[in-house]
Design an enzyme around this catalytic site. Structure first.
Site, mmCIF file in Angstrom:
data_model
loop_
_atom_site.group_PDB
_atom_site.id
_atom_site.type_symbol
_atom_site.label_atom_id
_atom_site.label_comp_id
_atom_site.label_asym_id
_atom_site.label_seq_id
_atom_site.Cartn_x
_atom_site.Cartn_y
_atom_site.Cartn_z
ATOM 1 N N LYS A 11 56.783 13.222 24.007
ATOM 2 C CA LYS A 11 56.192 11.971 24.498
ATOM 3 C C LYS A 11 55.831 12.163 25.967
ATOM 4 O O LYS A 11 56.673 12.614 26.765
ATOM 5 C CB LYS A 11 57.231 10.862 24.335
ATOM 6 C CG LYS A 11 56.671 9.468 24.199
ATOM 7 C CD LYS A 11 57.838 8.531 23.850
ATOM 8 C CE LYS A 11 57.427 7.104 23.763
ATOM 9 N NZ LYS A 11 58.611 6.230 23.673
HETATM 10 C C1 E4P Z 1 57.895 2.890 22.674
HETATM 11 O O1 E4P Z 1 57.872 4.042 22.324
HETATM 12 C C2 E4P Z 1 58.802 2.346 23.673
HETATM 13 O O2 E4P Z 1 60.014 3.069 23.613
HETATM 14 C C3 E4P Z 1 59.173 0.911 23.438
HETATM 15 O O3 E4P Z 1 58.506 0.350 22.332
HETATM 16 C C4 E4P Z 1 59.213 0.082 24.673
HETATM 17 O O4 E4P Z 1 59.558 -1.234 24.316
HETATM 18 P P1 E4P Z 1 60.078 -2.315 25.383
HETATM 19 O O5 E4P Z 1 58.896 -2.893 26.088
HETATM 20 O O6 E4P Z 1 60.791 -3.332 24.543
HETATM 21 O O7 E4P Z 1 60.999 -1.576 26.328
#
Ligand code: E4P
Length: 229
Positions: free
Chosen positions: A83
């Protein structure tokens, strides 16, 4: 629509994997920090528990170090999706990893123009964050509609739209309506998807009526087996 779970909690992941509904996992540095565990150990365990893509995020911001981290992360297991953030260096890292056929999830996407760049960099997944846009008074799902529409115009774009930062079942349903390929959900949202008060009350009524008959399906099956013997 594929469902990924957005957590680094291995017990939650194993529990949800047993439902047969889980197609992958996403983590981020905040979720790893919350787990309180060594990142490479957690990612290895998750990859073992879930055969689908498991996103593991780099923490550097320059391309050289990102590439070094991406190499370490992708060596943990075949199903790691590295990522990277949607920055110029993140997208250079994406291109380099994709050239080696390693899955890449480009994260922290907040605009359609960014999503076009992610597709041009060959990302396996692009992660637009709907909840964080909603938090700013915008409509995060409008972004999902835009990205899905744009990607549909270009059959050579192979990037899948991975709807992230989901806050509840309504986000999941609306995201599915757009045709987005994947949604990554916190464990509590996955559990909420099953819930409806009419399911609970309907089941309670059926069970009450059934109990009043004094019947048992398994007992009847045994009786029939005995009679046939
Ligand atoms: C996606 O890969 C992220 O880890 C995640 O969806 C972030 O979500 P949040 O805005 O609830 O932290």
């Amino acid at each position: 629509m594929k469902f990924f779970v957005d957590t680094a909690d291995i017990d939650e992941i194993r529990d949800l994997a047993a439902t047969g509904m889980l197609d992958g996992v996403t983590t981020n540095p905040s979720l790893i920090a919350k787990s309180g565990r060594n990142m490479l150990d957690v990612i290895a365990e998750i990859c073992d528990a879930v055969p689908g893509p498991v996103s593991a995020e780099v923490t550097a911001t320059d391309v050289e170090t990102m590439l070094a981290e991406a190499n370490v992360l992708s060596a943990v297991a075949k199903n790691v999706a590295v990522k990277v953030p949607l920055t110029p260096d993140g997208l250079k890292t994406c291109r380099a990893m994709r050239d080696r056929d390693i899955m890449v999830n480009v994260t922290l996407c907040f605009s359609a123009s960014q999503a076009i760049l992610a597709a041009k960099a060959g990302a396996t997944f692009v992660s637009p964050f709907v909840g964080r846009l909603d938090d700013m008074g915008l409509r995060g799902l409008d972004l999902i509609e835009d990205i899905v529409d744009i990607y549909d115009q270009y059959p050579d774009f192979e990037t899948e739209v991975l709807v992230a930062s989901i806050r509840g079942p309504a986000h999941v349903v609306e995201a599915a309506r757009t045709g987005a390929h994947v949604a990554t959900l916190p464990p509590n949202v996955i559990r909420q998807l099953y819930k409806h008060p009419l399911t609970d009350s309907g089941l309670a009524a059926f069970l009450k009526d059934w109990e009043a008959t004094g019947q048992s399906i398994l007992e009847q099956a045994g009786q029939r087996k005995d009679a046939a013997a």
